[in-house]
Design a protein around this motif. Structure first.
Motif, PDB file in Angstrom:
ATOM      1  N   MET A   1       0.835  -1.199   0.000  1.00  0.00           N
ATOM      2  CA  MET A   1       0.000   0.000   0.000  1.00  0.00           C
ATOM      3  C   MET A   1       0.871   1.251   0.000  1.00  0.00           C
ATOM      4  SD  MET A   1      -2.884  -1.180   2.785  1.00  0.00           S
ATOM      5  CE  MET A   1      -4.116   0.071   2.365  1.00  0.00           C
ATOM      6  N   CYS A   2       0.299   2.349  -0.502  1.00  0.00           N
ATOM      7  CA  CYS A   2       0.982   3.636  -0.463  1.00  0.00           C
ATOM      8  C   CYS A   2       0.506   4.425   0.765  1.00  0.00           C
ATOM      9  CB  CYS A   2       0.747   4.418  -1.748  1.00  0.00           C
ATOM     10  SG  CYS A   2      -0.953   4.980  -1.986  1.00  0.00           S
TER      11      CYS A   2
ATOM     12  N   ASP B   1       6.263   2.586  -7.511  1.00  0.00           N
ATOM     13  CA  ASP B   1       5.278   1.938  -8.378  1.00  0.00           C
ATOM     14  C   ASP B   1       4.582   3.037  -9.162  1.00  0.00           C
ATOM     15  OD1 ASP B   1       3.536   0.111  -9.572  1.00  0.00           O
ATOM     16  OD2 ASP B   1       2.129   0.165  -7.907  1.00  0.00           O
ATOM     17  N   GLY B   2       5.130   3.354 -10.317  1.00  0.00           N
ATOM     18  CA  GLY B   2       4.604   4.475 -11.083  1.00  0.00           C
ATOM     19  C   GLY B   2       4.822   5.761 -10.308  1.00  0.00           C
ATOM     20  N   GLN B   3       3.746   6.468 -10.040  1.00  0.00           N
ATOM     21  CA  GLN B   3       3.865   7.731  -9.313  1.00  0.00           C
ATOM     22  C   GLN B   3       3.788   7.564  -7.793  1.00  0.00           C
ATOM     23  OE1 GLN B   3       0.662  10.385 -10.343  1.00  0.00           O
ATOM     24  NE2 GLN B   3      -0.784   8.712 -10.585  1.00  0.00           N
TER      25      GLN B   3
ATOM     26  N   THR C   1     -10.144   0.242  -1.355  1.00  0.00           N
ATOM     27  CA  THR C   1      -9.412   1.476  -1.658  1.00  0.00           C
ATOM     28  C   THR C   1      -8.880   1.458  -3.085  1.00  0.00           C
ATOM     29  OG1 THR C   1      -7.300   0.645  -0.853  1.00  0.00           O
ATOM     30  CG2 THR C   1      -8.672   1.831   0.731  1.00  0.00           C
ATOM     31  N   SER C   2      -8.803   2.637  -3.647  1.00  0.00           N
ATOM     32  CA  SER C   2      -8.198   2.811  -4.957  1.00  0.00           C
ATOM     33  C   SER C   2      -7.252   4.002  -4.875  1.00  0.00           C
ATOM     34  CB  SER C   2      -9.253   3.078  -6.022  1.00  0.00           C
ATOM     35  OG  SER C   2      -8.650   3.530  -7.212  1.00  0.00           O
ATOM     36  N   ARG C   3      -5.972   3.739  -5.005  1.00  0.00           N
ATOM     37  CA  ARG C   3      -5.019   4.846  -4.898  1.00  0.00           C
ATOM     38  C   ARG C   3      -5.244   5.880  -5.998  1.00  0.00           C
ATOM     39  NH1 ARG C   3       0.578   1.580  -5.624  1.00  0.00           N
ATOM     40  NH2 ARG C   3      -0.280   0.660  -3.777  1.00  0.00           N
TER      41      ARG C   3
END
Length: 113
Positions: free
Chosen positions: A28-29, A62-64, A105-107
């Protein structure tokens, strides 16, 4: 002895324990963890920094997003603790609710980058 003391000290905080159980569930971020835990982002970041310093978690880009995950290759104490932790608290109502919330959740929706 210092490493063992540090590892156990990390478990003395309820939010750090919740973070570990969430990261056991999925990487998770910060914004996802902030949302699920319901605490301020600086507090989440501080907990993550402490957990990372003693080797319980790691991070990767992870990407941004910077994504945090359980470090299964840490020192001998953290490896044993992480192994044991996977069997602890799984039916605790707080952990169950955290994982339900994390699953939804959706980051992409939570994070404003």
């Amino acid at each position: 002895m210092e490493k063992l003391s540090q590892v156990y000290n990390m478990l003395s905080d309820k939010n750090r324990l919740r973070i570990l159980k969430l990261l056991e569930y999925k990487p998770m971020c910060v914004c996802e963890l902030t949302y699920v835990l319901g605490i301020r982002q600086p507090s989440v970041s501080r907990h993550l920094r402490k957990l990372k310093e003693i080797g319980l978690i790691e991070s990767r880009q992870d990407g941004q997003w910077r994504e945090y995950f359980i470090n299964r290759q840490g020192n001998e104490y953290s490896r044993i603790l992480i192994g044991n932790l996977s069997g602890w608290l799984n039916d605790n109502p707080v952990i169950v609710e955290d994982r339900k919330k994390a699953a939804q959740t959706s980051r992409n929706l939570l994070c404003n980058h």
